[in-house]
Motif scaffolding. Structure first.
Motif, mmCIF file in Angstrom:
data_model
loop_
_atom_site.group_PDB
_atom_site.id
_atom_site.type_symbol
_atom_site.label_atom_id
_atom_site.label_comp_id
_atom_site.label_asym_id
_atom_site.label_seq_id
_atom_site.Cartn_x
_atom_site.Cartn_y
_atom_site.Cartn_z
ATOM 1 N N THR A 8 44.400 47.677 37.964
ATOM 2 C CA THR A 8 43.004 47.597 38.400
ATOM 3 C C THR A 8 42.283 46.365 37.851
ATOM 4 O O THR A 8 41.093 46.181 38.124
ATOM 5 C CB THR A 8 42.236 48.868 37.999
ATOM 6 N N MET A 9 42.966 45.519 37.101
ATOM 7 C CA MET A 9 42.373 44.275 36.592
ATOM 8 C C MET A 9 42.522 43.214 37.688
ATOM 9 O O MET A 9 43.607 42.705 37.921
ATOM 10 C CB MET A 9 43.105 43.838 35.304
ATOM 11 N N THR A 10 41.406 42.904 38.369
ATOM 12 C CA THR A 10 41.510 42.061 39.561
ATOM 13 C C THR A 10 40.614 40.830 39.581
ATOM 14 O O THR A 10 40.690 40.047 40.517
ATOM 15 C CB THR A 10 41.181 42.909 40.810
ATOM 16 N N CYS A 11 39.747 40.664 38.565
ATOM 17 C CA CYS A 11 38.802 39.550 38.639
ATOM 18 C C CYS A 11 38.469 39.016 37.241
ATOM 19 O O CYS A 11 38.904 39.567 36.230
ATOM 20 C CB CYS A 11 37.517 39.993 39.339
ATOM 21 N N GLY A 12 37.687 37.971 37.202
ATOM 22 C CA GLY A 12 37.287 37.364 35.944
ATOM 23 C C GLY A 12 36.487 38.306 35.062
ATOM 24 O O GLY A 12 36.624 38.292 33.841
#
Length: 63
Positions: A8-12
């Motif tokens: 679920t880590m998808t962005c800055g």
């Protein structure tokens, strides 16, 4: 060294949150994140479980 996959880590913003969460567990931890593969490498002397629990609490359940 601990290696985790956080699907679920998808962005800055996620990278910042994950890094801050890890540093709350161990302020001295060295964190390396590869966002395209969702991989996190933590250089620490601490066991993996406190990191896994803290990340899951923030919504980043290790896969």
């Amino acid at each position: 060294m601990i290696e985790l996959t956080l699907p679920t880590m998808t962005c800055g913003h996620c990278v910042k949150t994950v890094t801050e969460t890890i540093r709350r567990v161990d302020a001295q931890a060295q964190v390396t994140i590869d966002l395209p593969t969702h991989r996190v490498r933590i250089e620490t002397t601490q066991p993996a479980e406190p990191f896994r629990a803290a990340l899951a609490e923030e919504g980043y359940e290790p896969g």
